[in-house]
Design a protein around this motif. Sequence first.
Motif, PDB file in Angstrom:
ATOM      1  N   GLU A  49       0.853  -1.185   0.000  1.00  0.00           N
ATOM      2  CA  GLU A  49       0.000   0.000   0.000  1.00  0.00           C
ATOM      3  C   GLU A  49       0.888   1.234   0.000  1.00  0.00           C
ATOM      4  N   LEU A  50       0.314   2.354  -0.391  1.00  0.00           N
ATOM      5  CA  LEU A  50       1.057   3.607  -0.293  1.00  0.00           C
ATOM      6  C   LEU A  50       1.451   3.827   1.166  1.00  0.00           C
ATOM      7  N   GLY A  51       2.655   4.299   1.356  1.00  0.00           N
ATOM      8  CA  GLY A  51       3.151   4.537   2.705  1.00  0.00           C
ATOM      9  C   GLY A  51       3.891   3.357   3.311  1.00  0.00           C
ATOM     10  N   ASP A  52       3.925   2.222   2.582  1.00  0.00           N
ATOM     11  CA  ASP A  52       4.658   1.057   3.072  1.00  0.00           C
ATOM     12  C   ASP A  52       6.162   1.175   2.817  1.00  0.00           C
ATOM     13  N   ARG A  53       6.576   2.259   2.175  1.00  0.00           N
ATOM     14  CA  ARG A  53       7.983   2.522   1.870  1.00  0.00           C
ATOM     15  C   ARG A  53       8.513   1.500   0.865  1.00  0.00           C
ATOM     16  N   THR A  54       7.911   1.531  -0.321  1.00  0.00           N
ATOM     17  CA  THR A  54       8.288   0.618  -1.395  1.00  0.00           C
ATOM     18  C   THR A  54       8.364   1.383  -2.711  1.00  0.00           C
ATOM     19  N   LEU A  56       6.244   1.355  -4.877  1.00  0.00           N
ATOM     20  CA  LEU A  56       4.916   1.906  -5.150  1.00  0.00           C
ATOM     21  C   LEU A  56       4.844   3.385  -4.803  1.00  0.00           C
ATOM     22  N   ASP A  57       5.530   3.797  -3.759  1.00  0.00           N
ATOM     23  CA  ASP A  57       5.453   5.187  -3.321  1.00  0.00           C
ATOM     24  C   ASP A  57       5.972   6.160  -4.373  1.00  0.00           C
ATOM     25  N   ALA A  87       7.569  11.315  -9.094  1.00  0.00           N
ATOM     26  CA  ALA A  87       8.335  10.173  -8.590  1.00  0.00           C
ATOM     27  C   ALA A  87       9.428  10.625  -7.634  1.00  0.00           C
ATOM     28  N   ALA A  88      10.094  11.723  -7.975  1.00  0.00           N
ATOM     29  CA  ALA A  88      11.149  12.248  -7.096  1.00  0.00           C
ATOM     30  C   ALA A  88      10.556  12.659  -5.745  1.00  0.00           C
ATOM     31  N   ALA A  89       9.379  13.267  -5.762  1.00  0.00           N
ATOM     32  CA  ALA A  89       8.713  13.630  -4.507  1.00  0.00           C
ATOM     33  C   ALA A  89       8.330  12.377  -3.728  1.00  0.00           C
ATOM     34  N   GLY A  90       7.905  11.335  -4.442  1.00  0.00           N
ATOM     35  CA  GLY A  90       7.581  10.068  -3.789  1.00  0.00           C
ATOM     36  C   GLY A  90       8.789   9.449  -3.109  1.00  0.00           C
ATOM     37  N   VAL A  91       9.937   9.516  -3.779  1.00  0.00           N
ATOM     38  CA  VAL A  91      11.187   9.019  -3.188  1.00  0.00           C
ATOM     39  C   VAL A  91      11.508   9.803  -1.923  1.00  0.00           C
ATOM     40  N   GLU A  92      11.416  11.105  -2.007  1.00  0.00           N
ATOM     41  CA  GLU A  92      11.725  11.960  -0.859  1.00  0.00           C
ATOM     42  C   GLU A  92      10.817  11.625   0.327  1.00  0.00           C
TER      43      GLU A  92
END
Length: 135
Positions: A49-54, A56-57, A87-92
């Motif tokens: 899920e989102l927020g699982d630190r994978t 996917l985020d 995607a870069a924001a998701g990584v951050e």
Amino acid sequence: VPSTMGTLMSSGGMEGGKALKGKTEFGAEELSVYLTAFAAGIKKRGKCELGDRTILDSVDAGAKSAAEAAAAGKTMEEVIEAACQGAAAGVEATKDMVPKFGKAAVFAAKAAGVADQGAVAGMYMIQGLKRGICG
């Protein structure tokens, strides 16, 4: 990449391809559809899920940014740029998440403040698409 990453990437690619079945042209909207389905494939196969630190985020954040840009009538180049930024924001964002899967979960204390490597791989995949699209 580890076998799990290969499986997740393949699952994303297959779902993305299925979402484009019957399409004869590939433009900004199709790119958005592909990325959204790619993220759905990762979520489905990885049971994350989102927020699982994978991964996917980052991929989901990129897909959402691409969808917003496509809905606003942006060009394919602008859509893929938006996806890269998302995607870069998701990584951050993963730097503040607690890992739940794999080796990262075993070493969760050391992961604080460090970007999830799966998320980084997802960002690299989207950046690779940008290089293919924009040259």
